[in-house]
Design an enzyme around this catalytic site. Structure first.
Site, PDB file in Angstrom:
ATOM      1  N   GLU A   1       0.835  -1.207   0.000  1.00  0.00           N
ATOM      2  CA  GLU A   1       0.000   0.000   0.000  1.00  0.00           C
ATOM      3  C   GLU A   1       0.865   1.251   0.000  1.00  0.00           C
ATOM      4  OE1 GLU A   1      -3.152   0.058   2.899  1.00  0.00           O
ATOM      5  OE2 GLU A   1      -3.350   2.230   2.780  1.00  0.00           O
TER       6      GLU A   1
ATOM      7  N   ARG B   1      -7.465   3.034  14.217  1.00  0.00           N
ATOM      8  CA  ARG B   1      -8.390   1.911  13.995  1.00  0.00           C
ATOM      9  C   ARG B   1      -8.369   0.958  15.191  1.00  0.00           C
ATOM     10  NH1 ARG B   1     -11.543  -0.591   9.807  1.00  0.00           N
ATOM     11  NH2 ARG B   1     -11.257   1.260   8.531  1.00  0.00           N
TER      12      ARG B   1
ATOM     13  N   GLU C   1     -10.857  -7.866   5.294  1.00  0.00           N
ATOM     14  CA  GLU C   1     -10.172  -7.810   6.588  1.00  0.00           C
ATOM     15  C   GLU C   1     -10.969  -8.378   7.760  1.00  0.00           C
ATOM     16  OE1 GLU C   1      -7.574  -3.889   6.646  1.00  0.00           O
ATOM     17  OE2 GLU C   1      -9.561  -3.547   5.815  1.00  0.00           O
TER      18      GLU C   1
END
Ligand SMILES: Cc1cc2nc3c(=O)[nH]c(=O)nc-3n(C[C@H](O)[C@H](O)[C@H](O)COP(=O)(O)OP(=O)(O)OC[C@H]3O[C@@H](n4cnc5c(N)ncnc54)[C@H](O)[C@@H]3O)c2cc1C
Ligand code: FES
Ligand code: FES
Length: 1512
Positions: free
Chosen positions: A953, A1035, A1446
Site C-alpha cells: 500500500e 483503527r 479484513e
C-alpha cells in the site's frame, strides 16, 4: 567501457577433459522439447534451474523466496535411472542447479496445460485435470503460489504412475508449498478430488456401507450417519432449506466423476510425455566452463568414483578449491545468501553406484551419501514392515517425514546433512545416537586405489560447522547398525511449525535394556542433541547418570536434574530461548522414558524368552506424553461451506440512484433473458483462475524484458543510529556489467524532491550523506547492471562509511520508546465516554454491588506480510544454533516480492511504471516528484499482484521510485525486483502493540456480571518513520470495544517511534490489535468473577440502539443490523459449546500431557477509510459494438477477487454474460487520482462507481433500445448507438455518503448538540457499517513440547448479500488462517534488550522461512467449516453486500484463545489469571504450562510469571 567477458582459466582444461570423454554442452529438455544447442550452451554453473527457465521465457514458475521454503518455484524433473526406470520428482527450481538437469526432462506448469492455447475449439480450454480442479474449486486467489502447488501435486501423481495417488500419500507429502491467501482448504479439496480413494473419506457405519452411499441415509439414525449429516449441514451438498451447502466429501466425489469421464488415465501422462529420445540414463561425464559476464565457474560431472576422487585430489588443494554439490540445498543457500563463491563445482553422476544406493545387510543399513533423502525415506518405509529392521527404519522414517519438504528431500542427501554439520541438523543427532559410522573415501595417488576411513558419526563433528574430513575426502556412505533385542530408538524434534521447519531442538535417543533379577537395567544409553550446542552433541553426563541404572521413573528424574546442569545456557545465548531449549531437552527425555516403557511392554508380551522381569506400569494419564506428531498420521483437512441461496439483492444503489430509477433501465430484459442467469450473487470462480493455474497470468516480474533492460539492486544501510559519512561507488563501477550507481546526489541533479511518506513527508528515497541512518536497511541508493546477479554484486561492493555520533542505544522496543518518550505525540488520540474511569475503577462497589477490578498488560506481536523470507542459511540453520551471529543477515521478500519495471520514453521525458502495488496513484505521485517529471507524463500500470495484504500500500512505492530514478537518469528500462533481504528491510509489517489496562465489572444480584468501566493505554511500534502508524493506532482505538458495551470508557493511543523499519498497513489495519485487548480482558474478568467467559461475553454484547464509545448507534438507519448476538447464539447451540467444553475438561482430566481448549470469539469490523477523503472511487466503462464491456477502475487486484465482483456488477447491469465483461489492468491514465486498494472497501467503491458508469451508458442507449425490437441484443443496440453518435463510454464515480464516514478526533462537543444523540457522535461517523462474525475453535496442545493442532474451527460471518459467495468464503478462510498465524506461530524478533545475541541492535532477525513461519498445509483446522449468515442484508453497499477482506482476520485469534484455554487447564490453578502473550508460539505454550519440568528449567524468575522473550 563495460567488460562483457569473464576470464575463467579453467577454459584450458577443456581439451584435456574432452579427451577423457567429457561433453561440454549439457543436454536439456523442457516440456517435451529438446532445447537448442545455443540454449543449452547458455546454462551456467552457479545458475539455478529457475533462473534459467525464466531467462528462456518460462515465467509460469515463480520466485517466491529463493531458498526452498515456499514451493512457488516447483517443477518436475524426470529421468531414466540406470536400470531404465522412469522417475519423476518435484524439485525447487530456485535451488536445483540447471546443469544438474543434464539428461533429464523438465516439466513446468506451462508444459501440462494451457487455458486457451492448444484447445480444440474457442469455447474449450486445454487445462490439465489438476489445473481444472484448482480452478473449479477456487484454489487460487492471487495465484502466485498456484503454479508451484499444481506442480507439487503433479509431482506426487507422477511419482507413481502405475497406481493413481491415494489420499493418505497426498496428505503425507504435500508439505513443500505455502499459500498466503487461500487458507489451503480449497487446495486440499482440489488435490483430494483427483485421488483414487475419495470414497474412503467419510464415515462408514458398523453396517459396512458408506453413509453417503446408503439408500437409507435420510432415515438412518446411527451415530456415524448423524455426525456425517451434521458435518454437511444436514445436507449432502447443494441447495437445502434456502442454503447452499458443499463439503469436502461431496465435492471431491463429484469432481472425481467429472475427471474420470473427461480425462481418462491422466495421471499416466508424465510417462507418456517423457521424450522417447531420452531412452537411457545420461552416463557421459560433463564439463562446463562459464566464460560469460556472470560470476563464471566450472562444473564437473564425473561418472566414476575414481574420477570424482581424482578431481578432488587435483582441484581441492588449489585456490577456490572444489565443492561437491548434490541437492544444492545448502550450497545454493550459501551462494545466494551468504554470497559464497565456489569457482568449481562437482556433482557425481548417478552411475557412481556406491554413492547413490541404499541397501540392507544382516547387520546394517548402508546409505550412499548422495542418495536422496526421499529414497532413504521410502526405503525405510518398506523396511518398517520387517520386524528386524523396523526398530531402525521407523525412527529414520519418522524423522524424515518432518525433514524439510518433499521437494527438498527429493534432491538433498545425507552426506550433505553430515558435511554441513549444522548444529540443528535433524539427521546428525539421530545417526550419532544410533551408533552410525561414516565411510570416507579418497584417492591420494593417481596410480593407487581408493583409501577408505571409517569414523563414528558422534566423533565427526569437531566444532561449529567443522568436521573431521580432509579436503580430498568424500563421504561415500553411512553405515547404520540394526537394533537388537530390548533396544529402542526414538527421534524427537520441535520446531516453530510442524511441517517444513528446522528444529529448535532435535534429538535421537537409543537405549538397550537387560533383564537382571526382578529389574530391567539400562545396559547402554545414547542421547544426542541438535540445538543445544554449536554442534551435534552427546549428552554425556546424562548418559553416564543413566547407564547401569534401574529402568524406572526415579532414574530418569535424577537424570533430568543432571541434564539441567549439563545443558543450562546463559540468557544471552545465540538463538535465545535458553529456558525453552533446556525444557525441551528434558521433556524429550521424559517422553523417551515413557516410549521405552511401552515398547518394552510390547516386546516382553511377544517375547519367547522365559521369565522376564515385570514391566513398569505407567499411569494412564502419563500415557499422553508418548504420542507426538512425529509418528502420528497427518490429518485429513476438510470442512463444509454454506451460504444463502444466491440472489440479486438491491442495496445502496436503490437509494443512491434514486430519482434516476424511473428514467434509467436497470437491465435489458431481452439481453438478460439470453444470459439465462444473473451474475450477481453467483459463486463464480476467480476471473483469472485459469491463468493463475497455467502460469499464464502475468505479474510485474513476468513482463518480457524490453530492449536494453537494466536490473537494479538497492544499497542498504547495514547499521542505524549512526551518521552516513560517505558512499564510495567506485568498487561497484569496476564490476563488469555494472552500468551505474545512483544516490541522493543524482536526485538533486534531476531537480527532484527526495522526500517520501504517505502522510508525513518524513522519509527519503535515498538517504543523503551527513544524515542520520534511522533503521538498518534504510535505502542509500541503487545499482543497475546487466543482470540482477551483477547489480546485487555491485550493491554489495559499494563502500559505505558511518560515523558513530549518537549516544546510547537505538530505541527498538515499545518499552524502550516509553522509557525514552519517543512518541509521535501529535497523533496521540484519546476516546472518552461516561464518567471518570480512574475514579470509578478505584471503587470496590457500585450502587451496593461488588465492582470487580482487574489490571494488567497485553502484548501482541508484529507480522510479516507474506513471510517467504529467505534465510541466509539453508537450514536456517543457524537460527537457534549457537553461531557467530555477525554472519546473520536478513533476507526476505513477499510471495511475490515488490517488483517494478520502469520504462522511460520520449527522451526520458515520459515514464511508464509497471508496479506491483496497491497504490498506483501514490506510486505515480512519488515517481513524478522524485524524478521531477510532471505527473501527467508518468503512467503507472498494475495488472495483478501476488498478494498485497497492505504490504504494497505504501511501502511498495519506495522501490518503484528507486527504479524510476535509475530509469530516468540512464534513459533505459530498469527492473527492480526486490531481493529477500531488501524487501524485508524496507517494507516493515504489522504493528506490534503493548497495552496497559484496568477494567471493572459489576456482579449483579443474580450472579451475572455487567461490564462497567474500561481504561486502556495503547502503544504501537511504528518503526523509524510515521508511514501509516497513526491511522493504524486510530483503527485499534475504534476496535477496542469489540462487541461489548462499556458504559464508561477511556482509551488513549500513543504511536511510538523506534529504530525498526517503518511499519505499515496489514490486513485489519490495527483493528485486530484493538479487539485482542478486550478479549484478553474478558478472560481476565471471567476468571476473577468466576463465571464462564462465554456467558460474560454474551451478557455484555451490544444490543440494538446501544452506542459505541465513538458514538455509532446499532440499528437500522445507523449501522444496520446488529447480528453478532444472533450468530453467537446459533453457534453456541449448534455446536453445543457447553458440551464441547465439558468433553475437553474430561479429556484434560484423563491426559496429563495433552490438553484441549475451546474458544468462541466474536468480531465486528468497521467498514470505511477513517480518513474521510479516501472514501471515493472512480471507474471507466467502455461498451463496444460487439456487446462486450471493458472496465477500468481505481482498484487493484491482489487475489481478493475485486475484478471478478466488479465484472459481476457490470454484467448484471447490462444483462450480459459475465464472460462479456473484462477488467484489463489498473492504470493511472484511465482512472486518475485513485486511493490505494485497502480497508476492504474496494467492492463498495468500485462496484458502485462501475454501476454509475453503466447506468450512464444505459441511459444514453435507452432511446436506441426503444427504437429496436424488444429482443434486440446489447451488441445490436451498441452498434446502432455508435452509428447514431452516442458516446458508449462513461466515467463513473462514487463517494461514501458524507455523513457516513470521517471522524474528527479533536472536535469538541458543539454548543447545543442534541442531548439525545450519542456521546462523541458530534465528531463524525467513522464507519459506514460493520461486518460481523463469530468463530469457534478447538485445539489440542502437547504440554511437553508446546506443539499445538487445531482440531475444529467453525466460522459464521455476516457479509450481507454476497455478490460472490465463493470469493467471500475464500476471503474468510484465508483471513482466518492469516489471523491464526499472527496469533500463534508468526513471531517477529528484533535485536533488542531481550535479544542481544542478534547484531547489530535494531536489526530484524526473523527474515527467513526458517525463523518466521506462516501456517502451512498441515496447520489448517482439521475440520474447517465456514458459513455466510442467512437473512443478512446491507442497505449501505452495492447489491446489499458487505466488505469481507479484513473483518474475518480477527476470528483466527479464536485459535489463540482456545490455546490459552488449554494452557489454563495445564496450569490447573483455579482463579489464577496469567498473561499469555501473543503469538502463542510453541515456546510460549510450553513455558506457560508451568509444570514441574518447565519450572526446573527456568533459571531466575518465578516460574509462574515467567515470560519467554518475544519481541514487541
Ligand atoms: C528449505 C530447506 C529446508 C531444510 N530443512 C531441513 C530440516 O528440516 N532438517 C535438516 O536437518 N536440514 C534441513 N535443511 C538443510 C539441508 O536440506 C540438508 O542439510 C541436506 O541434507 C543437504 O543436502 P544437499 O544434498 O542438498 O547438500 P548440498 O547443498 O549439495 O551440499 C551441502 C554440503 O555437503 C557437502 N557434501 C554433500 N555430499 C557430500 C559427500 N558425499 N561427501 C562430502 N561432502 C558432501 C557439500 O560439498 C556441501 O558442503 C533444509 C534446507 C532447506 C533449503
Ligand atoms: S521455494 Fe523456490 S522460490 Fe520459494
Ligand atoms: S493464492 Fe496462494 S499466495 Fe496467493
Amino acid at each position: 567501457m563495460v567488460q562483457l567477458a569473464y576470464e575463467n582459466e579453467d577454459v584450458a582444461l577443456v581439451g584435456r577433459f574432452v579427451e577423457r570423454g567429457y561433453r561440454t554442452i549439457p543436454s536439456l529438455w523442457v516440456n517435451g522439447q529438446a532445447l537448442t544447442p545455443t540454449q543449452c550452451a547458455q546454462a551456467r554453473p552457479n545458475q539455478t534451474l529457475l533462473n534459467f527457465l525464466r531467462s528462456i521465457g518460462l515465467t509460469g514458475t515463480k520466485l517466491g523466496c529463493g531458498e526452498g521454503g515456499c514451493g512457488a518455484c516447483t517443477v518436475v524433473i524426470s529421468k531414466r535411472t540406470n536400470n531404465k526406470k522412469l522417475v519423476h520428482q518435484s524439485v525447487n527450481a530456485c535451488l536445483f542447479p540447471i546443469l544438474a538437469a543434464d539428461g533429464m526432462h523438465i516439466t513446468t506448469v506451462e508444459g501440462i496445460g494451457s487455458w486457451k492455447a492448444g484447445a480444440q475449439s474457442s469455447d474449450q480450454d486445454n487445462l490439465h485435470p489438476i489445473q481444472r480442479a484448482m480452478v473449479d474449486m477456487h484454489g487460487s486467489q492471487c495465484g502466485f503460489c498456484t503454479p508451484g502447488i499444481i506442480m507439487a501435486i503433479y509431482g506426487l501423481f507422477a511419482s507413481n504412475t502405475e497406481d493413481r495417488l491415494n489420499i493418505k500419500h497426498l496428505e503425507e507429502h504435500l508439505d513443500g508449498n505455502l499459500c498466503r491467501c487461500t487458507g489451503y482448504r480449497p487446495i486440499w479439496d482440489a488435490a483430494r478430488s483427483l485421488c483414487d480413494d475419495q470414497e474412503e473419506v467419510g464415515a462408514s457405519g458398523p453396517c459396512g456401507v458408506k453413509c453417503r452411499e446408503c439408500p437409507e441415509r435420510e432415515s438412518c439414525e446411527m451415530d456415524c450417519n448423524v455426525e456425517e449429516k451434521k458435518q454437511e449441514g444436514g445436507c449432502r451438498g447443494g441447495l437445502c432449506g434456502g442454503v447452499v451447502h458443499s463439503c469436502t466429501e461431496s465435492k471431491v466425489m463429484e469432481f472425481k466423476q467429472v475427471v474420470d469421464e473427461t480425462y481418462g488415465e491422466w495421471w499416466k501422462r508424465p510417462d507418456e510425455s517423457f521424450p522417447n529420445e531420452l531412452t537411457s540414463a545420461q552416463n557421459e561425464p560433463l564439463l562446463v566452463v562459464d566464460t560469460s559476464v556472470h560470476s563464471g565457474g566450472t562444473w564437473f560431472q564425473p561418472h566414476t568414483l575414481e574420477e570424482l576422487l581424482d578431481l578432488f585430489r587435483e582441484f581441492a588443494p588449489q585456490e577456490g578449491g572444489l565443492k561437491l554439490v548434490v541437492g544444492n540445498t545448502e550450497v545454493g543457500i550459501e551462494t545466494k545468501f551468504k554470497h559464497a563463491v565456489f569457482p568449481r563445482l562437482v556433482r557425481p553422476m548417478e552411475s557412481v553406484h556406491t554413492l547413490y544406493e541404499v541397501v540392507e545387510t544382516d547387520t546394517h543399513f548402508y546409505v550412499g551419501a548422495c542418495s536422496s533423502l526421499s529414497s532413504l525415506q521410502s526405503f525405510c518405509h518398506k523396511r518398517m514392515a520387517d520386524k528386524k529392521s523396523m526398530k531402525v527404519a521407523a525412527p529414520i522414517h519418522d524423522m524424515l517425514r518432518w525433514f524439510a519438504s518433499t521437494q527438498i528431500r527429493n534432491v538433498a542427501c545425507l552426506g550433505g546433512n553430515l558435511a554441513t554439520a549444522s548444529p540443528i541438523s535433524d539427521m546428525n543427532p539421530m545417526l550419532a545416537a544410533m551408533g552410525a559410522t561414516i565411510v570416507l573415501a579418497s584417492r591420494p595417488r593417481s596410480d593407487g586405489g581408493i583409501d577408505r576411513r571409517t569414523i563414528p558419526v558422534k566423533d565427526f563433528f569437531l566444532g561449529y560447522r567443522t568436521v573431521d574430513k580432509k579436503e580430498i575426502e568424500v563421504i561415500e556412505r553411512v553405515e547404520i547398525p540394526l537394533a537388537g533385542k530390548f533396544e529402542y530408538i526414538a527421534p524427537f524434534k520441535q520446531a516453530r511449525r510442524r511441517e517444513d521447519d528446522i528444529s529448535i531442538v532435535t534429538s535421537g535417543m537409543k537405549m538397550k535394556l537387560r533383564p537382571e533379577g526382578s529389574s530391567w537395567i539400562i545396559d547402554d544409553i545414547s542421547i544426542a542433541f541438535g540445538g543445544m550446542a554449536p554442534k551435534t552433541v552427546m549428552a554425556s553426563k546424562t548418559m553416564e547418570a543413566l547407564a547401569g541404572k534401574t529402568f524406572e521413573d526415579s532414574s530418569f528424574t535424577e537424570a533430568r536434574a543432571v541434564m539441567q546442569n549439563e545443558f543450562r545456557m546463559p540468557e544471552d545465548v545465540p538463538g535465545g530461548q535458553a529456558e525453552y531449549r533446556l525444557t525441551l531437552a528434558c521433556s524429550f527425555l521424559h517422553k523417551f522414558y515413557l516410549h521405552c516403557v511401552n515398547e518394552l511392554k510390547k516386546e516382553v508380551e511377544s517375547s519367547d524368552v522365559g521369565s522376564l522381569p515385570p514391566v513398569l506400569v505407567i499411569d494412564n494419564e502419563e500415557e499422553s506424553a508418548v504420542a507426538g506428531f512425529l509418528s502420528a498420521q497427518k490429518p485429513s483437512i476438510g470442512g463444509t461451506q454454506s451460504f444463502p441461496e444466491p440472489k440479486v439483492a438491491t442495496g445502496l444503489e436503490e437509494s443512491h440512484f434514486a430519482g434516476d430509477n424511473d428514467k434509467v433501465p436497470k437491465v435489458s430484459e431481452a439481453a438478460k433473458e439470453s444470459t439465462k442467469m444473473d451474475s450477481v450473487g453467483r459463486p463464480v470462480t476467480h476471473a483469472s483462475g485459469p491463468l493463475h493455474c497455467t502460469g499464464e497470468a502475468s505479474y510485474a516480474d513476468d513482463i518480457p524484458a524490453p530492449e536494453n533492460l537494466l536490473h537494479g539492486s538497492l544499497i542498504l544501510a547495514s547499521k542505524c543510529h549512526a551518521l552516513l559519512e560517505s558512499i564510495d561507488i567506485t568498487p561497484a563501477l569496476k564490476i563488469p556489467g555494472v552500468f551505474g550507481v545512483f544516490t541522493h546526489q543524482d536526485i538533486e541533479k534531476l531537480g527532484g524532491d527526495n522526500r517520501m511518506g504517505p502522510i508525513l513527508l518524513d522519509d527519503v528515497t535515498f538517504l543523503p550523506i551527513g544524515e542520520k541512518v534511522d533503521f538498518v536497511g534504510q535505502v542509500l541508493g541503487i545499482v543497475v547492471g546487466l543482470s540482477q546477479e551483477i547489480a546485487e554484486k555491485g550493491a554489495r561492493a559499494v563502500n559505505v562509511q558511518y560515523s558513530e555520533e549518537f549516544e546510547g542505544n537505538p530505541i527498538v522496543s515499545i518499552e524502550d520508546a516509553i522509557k525514552a518518550e519517543s512518541f509521535w505525540t501529535d497523533f496521540r488520540h484519546e476516546m472518552k465516554r461516561g464518567g471518570d474511569v480512574n475514579k470509578i475503577l478505584s471503587q470496590t462497589e457500585v450502587d451496593g454491588k461488588e465492582l470487580v477490578v482487574v489490571e494488567g498488560s497485553i502484548r501482541s506481536g508484529g507480522q510479516e506480510h507474506f513471510c517467504e523470507y529467505a534465510c541466509l542459511f539453508g537450514d536456517c540453520t543457524l537460527l537457534i544454533s549457537l553461531i557467530p551471529v555477525a554472519f546473520i543477515a536478513p533476507n526476505t521478500s513477499d510471495l511475490e516480492p515488490n517488483s517494478t519495471l520502469a520504462i522511460p520514453s520520449e527522451s526520458g521525458t515520459n515514464l511508464t511504471i509497471y508496479a506491483s502495488t496497491q497504490a498506483p496513484t501514490k506510486t505515480q505521485d512519488f515517481c513524478a516528484r522524485v524524478t521531477n517529471t510532471p505527473a501527467a507524463r508518468v503512467v503507472v500500470r498494475m495488472k495483478r499482484m501476488g498478494g498485497g495484504f497492505g504490504g504494497k500500500e505504501t511501502r511498495s512505492v519506495f522501490s518503484s521510485v528507486a527504479a524510476a530514478v535509475a530509469a530516468k537518469i540512464s534513459n533505459r528500462p530498469v527492473r527492480l525486483t526486490l531481493n529477500r533481504d531488501t524487501d524485508m528491510s524496507i517494507t516493515g509489517g504489522r504493528h506490534a502493540f503493548v497495552t496497559y489496562y484496568k477494567a471493572g465489572a459489576i456482579v449483579e444480584d443474580d450472579g451475572s456480571v455487567k461490564l462497567h468501566a474500561l481504561d486502556v493505554k495503547l502503544f504501537n511500534n511504528g518503526g523509524a518513520k510515521f508511514d501509516l502508524t497513526g491511522p493504524v493506532m486510530d483503527r485499534a482505538l475504534f476496535h477496542v470495544d469489540n462487541c461489548y458495551n462499556w458504559p464508561n470508557f477511556h482509551s488513549v493511543g500513543t504511536p511510538c517511534k523506534t529504530s525498526q523499519p517503518p511499519h505499515t498497513a496489514f490486513r485489519g489495519f490495527g483493528g485486530p490489535q484493538g479487539m485482542v485487548i478486550t478479549e484478553h480482558i474478558m478472560d481476565h474478568l471471567a476468571i476473577k468473577c468466576d463465571i464462564s467467559g462465554d456467558k460474560l461475553r454474551r451478557d455484555n454484547m451490544y444490543t440494538m440502539q446501544d452506542c459505541t464509545p465513538f458514538g455509532m448507534r446499532f440499528g437500522d438507519g445507523f449501522t444496520g443490523k446488529w447480528n453478532v448476538p444472533t450468530i453467537f447464539d446459533e453457534l453456541f447451540t449448534k455446536l453445543d459449546v457447553p458440551g464441547r467444553r465439558a468433553a475437553a475438561a474430561e479429556f484434560n482430566a484423563k491426559n496429563k500431557w495433552k490438553k484441549r481448549g475451546v474458544a468462541l470469539t466474536p468480531t465486528k469490523f468497521g467498514i470505511a477509510f477513517t480518513a474521510k477523503y479516501m472514501n471515493q472511487g472512480g471507474a471507466l466503462v467502455h461498451l463496444y459494438t460487439d456487446g462486450t464491456v471493458l472496465i477500468s477502475h481505481g482498484g487493484t487486484e491482489m487475489g481478493q477477487g475485486l475484478h471478478t465482483k466488479v465484472c459481476q456488477v457490470a454484467a448484471q447491469a447490462f444483462g450480459i454474460p459475465l464472460d462479456d465483461v473484462y477488467v484489463n489492468d489498473s492504470s493511472t491514465d484511465k482512472v486518475a487520482n485513485t486511493i490505494p486498494s485497502a480497508a476492504s472497501m474496494s467492492t463498495d467503491l468500485y462496484g458502485m462507481a462501475t454501476l454509475d458508469a453503466c447506468k450512464q451508458i444505459l441511459k444514453r442507449i435507452q432511446p436506441i433500445r426503444d427504437s429496436l425490437p424488444p429482443n434486440a441484443k446489447l451488441c445490436e443496440v451498441a452498434k446502432k448507438a455508435f452509428f447514431e453518435r452516442v458516446d458508449l463510454s462513461a466515467h463513473g464515480f462514487f463517494a461514501v455518503d458524507n455523513n457516513r464516514c470521517g471522524y474528527d478526533w479533536a472536535k469538541e462537543r458543539p454548543e447545543g448538540f442534541p442531548i439525545d444523540q450519542p456521546e462523541n457522535s458530534w465528531k463524525g461517523h467513522p464507519f459506514n457499517y460493520f461486518t460481523q462474525g463469530v468463530a469457534f475453535a478447538e485445539v489440542e496442545i502437547d504440554v511437553l513440547t508446546g506443539d499445538h493442532k487445531t482440531i475444529h474451527a467453525d466460522v459464521v460471518v455476516d457479509v450481507g448479500s454476497s455478490i460472490n459467495p465463493a470469493i467471500d468464503i475464500g476471503q474468510i478462510e484465508g483471513a482466518f488462517i492469516q489471523g491464526m498465524g499472527w496469533s500463534t506461530i508468526e513471531e517477529v524478533v528484533y535485536s533488542d534488550d531481550d535479544h542481544t545475541w542478534i547484531r547489530p541492535r535494531a536489526k530484524v532477525f526473523t527474515t527467513g522461512p526458517g525463523t518466521y513461519k506462516i501456517p502451512a498445509f498441515n496447520d489448517v483446522p482439521e475440520k474447517f467449516n465456514v458459513s455466510l449468515m442467512q437473512n443478512a442484508d446491507n442497505p449501505f453497499a452495492v447489491h446489499s453486500s458487505k466488505a469481507v477482506g479484513e473483518p474475518p482476520f480477527f476470528l483466527g485469534c479464536s485459535v489463540f484463545f482456545a490455546i490459552k484455554d488449554a494452557v489454563t487447564s495445564a496450569r490447573n490453578k483455579k482463579g489464577e489469571y496469567f498473561e499469555f502473550r501473543m503469538p502463542a508460539t510453541s515456546e510460549r505454550i510450553r513455558m506457560a504450562c508451568n509444570d514441574e519440568i518447565a519450572s526446573q528449567c527456568i533459571a531466575k524468575e518465578s516460574s509462574g510469571s515467567f515470560q519467554p522473550k518475544g519481541s514487541f
